[in-house]
Scaffold this motif. Structure first.
Motif, mmCIF file in Angstrom:
data_model
loop_
_atom_site.group_PDB
_atom_site.id
_atom_site.type_symbol
_atom_site.label_atom_id
_atom_site.label_comp_id
_atom_site.label_asym_id
_atom_site.label_seq_id
_atom_site.Cartn_x
_atom_site.Cartn_y
_atom_site.Cartn_z
ATOM 1 N N MET A 88 48.505 49.193 -56.298
ATOM 2 C CA MET A 88 47.538 48.710 -55.321
ATOM 3 C C MET A 88 46.728 49.886 -54.789
ATOM 4 N N LYS A 89 45.439 49.708 -54.705
ATOM 5 C CA LYS A 89 44.531 50.735 -54.205
ATOM 6 C C LYS A 89 44.763 50.960 -52.714
ATOM 7 N N LYS A 90 44.887 52.210 -52.316
ATOM 8 C CA LYS A 90 45.037 52.553 -50.900
ATOM 9 C C LYS A 90 43.661 52.911 -50.352
ATOM 10 N N SER A 91 43.162 52.010 -49.523
ATOM 11 C CA SER A 91 41.828 52.194 -48.957
ATOM 12 C C SER A 91 41.937 52.224 -47.435
ATOM 13 N N ALA A 92 41.329 53.231 -46.832
ATOM 14 C CA ALA A 92 41.385 53.388 -45.378
ATOM 15 C C ALA A 92 39.986 53.307 -44.786
ATOM 16 N N CYS A 93 39.939 52.754 -43.601
ATOM 17 C CA CYS A 93 38.708 52.712 -42.819
ATOM 18 C C CYS A 93 38.817 53.750 -41.710
ATOM 19 N N GLU A 117 40.374 55.698 -51.353
ATOM 20 C CA GLU A 117 39.016 55.529 -50.837
ATOM 21 C C GLU A 117 39.070 55.575 -49.312
ATOM 22 N N ILE A 118 38.035 56.155 -48.715
ATOM 23 C CA ILE A 118 37.879 56.107 -47.260
ATOM 24 C C ILE A 118 36.497 55.546 -46.957
ATOM 25 N N VAL A 119 36.492 54.501 -46.154
ATOM 26 C CA VAL A 119 35.248 53.882 -45.703
ATOM 27 C C VAL A 119 34.988 54.392 -44.292
ATOM 28 N N ILE A 120 33.953 55.189 -44.131
ATOM 29 C CA ILE A 120 33.545 55.638 -42.802
ATOM 30 C C ILE A 120 32.659 54.530 -42.249
ATOM 31 N N ALA A 121 33.166 53.854 -41.213
ATOM 32 C CA ALA A 121 32.511 52.661 -40.686
ATOM 33 C C ALA A 121 31.909 52.964 -39.320
ATOM 34 N N VAL A 122 30.589 52.968 -39.274
ATOM 35 C CA VAL A 122 29.871 53.259 -38.037
ATOM 36 C C VAL A 122 29.659 51.946 -37.292
ATOM 37 N N GLY A 123 30.344 51.822 -36.168
ATOM 38 C CA GLY A 123 30.229 50.613 -35.371
ATOM 39 C C GLY A 123 28.906 50.577 -34.631
ATOM 40 N N VAL A 124 28.316 49.400 -34.580
ATOM 41 C CA VAL A 124 27.043 49.197 -33.891
ATOM 42 C C VAL A 124 27.287 48.260 -32.720
ATOM 43 N N ASN A 125 26.984 48.732 -31.537
ATOM 44 C CA ASN A 125 27.157 47.956 -30.315
ATOM 45 C C ASN A 125 25.809 47.933 -29.599
ATOM 46 N N SER A 126 25.190 46.764 -29.559
ATOM 47 C CA SER A 126 23.831 46.667 -29.001
ATOM 48 C C SER A 126 23.783 46.981 -27.507
ATOM 49 N N ASN A 129 43.210 48.549 -46.384
ATOM 50 C CA ASN A 129 44.532 48.155 -45.929
ATOM 51 C C ASN A 129 45.112 49.131 -44.910
ATOM 52 N N PHE A 130 44.333 50.133 -44.518
ATOM 53 C CA PHE A 130 44.738 51.090 -43.498
ATOM 54 C C PHE A 130 43.544 51.416 -42.604
#
Length: 153
Positions: free
Chosen positions: A1-6, A31-40, A84-85
């Motif tokens: 299983m691929k270990k992917s982190a946000c 994989e690492i997903v750098i997730a930029v949160g947007v808050n209006s 998943n992380f």
């Protein structure tokens, strides 16, 4: 299983401390997903466009990194992106006391586990709030932010 982190955050700005956590995480995750949160409702110092450009410039050529934006619960975004992380950095007890309840709540809502990493001790004092104040008051931030010119231009 691929270990992917946000790695979620507003990244206003993305500091060398954030970068250090990502680089450490690259040895743990596929994989690492750098997730930029947007808050209006939030007033950001740096534009979303510049924050994205800046983060991407820090990881040019790194195939294990994706940079996205999102406007929903972090765990919902993680599910949508196949993560998943959740990856978070801890500098001190204050960070620990803030982050652990969030991690526990996220885990109670989903099966997503939070992984905490500690940055290099030379980066402990770097804090996005302080960096914004330095910049707003005419100080140089290149010591704390890689490729800072991508952020401010």
């Amino acid at each position: 299983m691929k270990k992917s982190a946000c790695f979620p955050g507003s990244f206003d700005p993305f500091t060398k401390g954030h970068e250090d956590i990502i680089r450490k995480g690259l040895s743990l995750f596929d994989e690492i997903v750098i997730a930029v949160g947007v808050n209006s409702t939030k007033n950001y110092l740096f534009s979303l466009e510049n924050r994205l450009k800046h983060i991407k410039s820090c990881f040019e050529g790194e195939s294990k990194i994706r940079v996205i934006t999102y406007e929903k619960l972090t765990v919902e975004m993680c599910k949508d992106e196949g993560c998943n992380f959740i990856l978070r950095g801890l500098r001190d007890v204050k960070d620990f006391n803030y982050e652990v309840p969030i991690a526990l709540m996220n885990r109670s809502m989903t099966e997503i586990e939070t992984v905490f990493l500690i940055p290099d001790t030379s980066l402990f004092a770097i804090n996005a709030t302080i960096i914004r104040e330095i910049y707003k008051n005419g100080g140089k931030i290149d010591k704390y932010v890689t490729n800072f010119e991508q952020l401010v231009n």
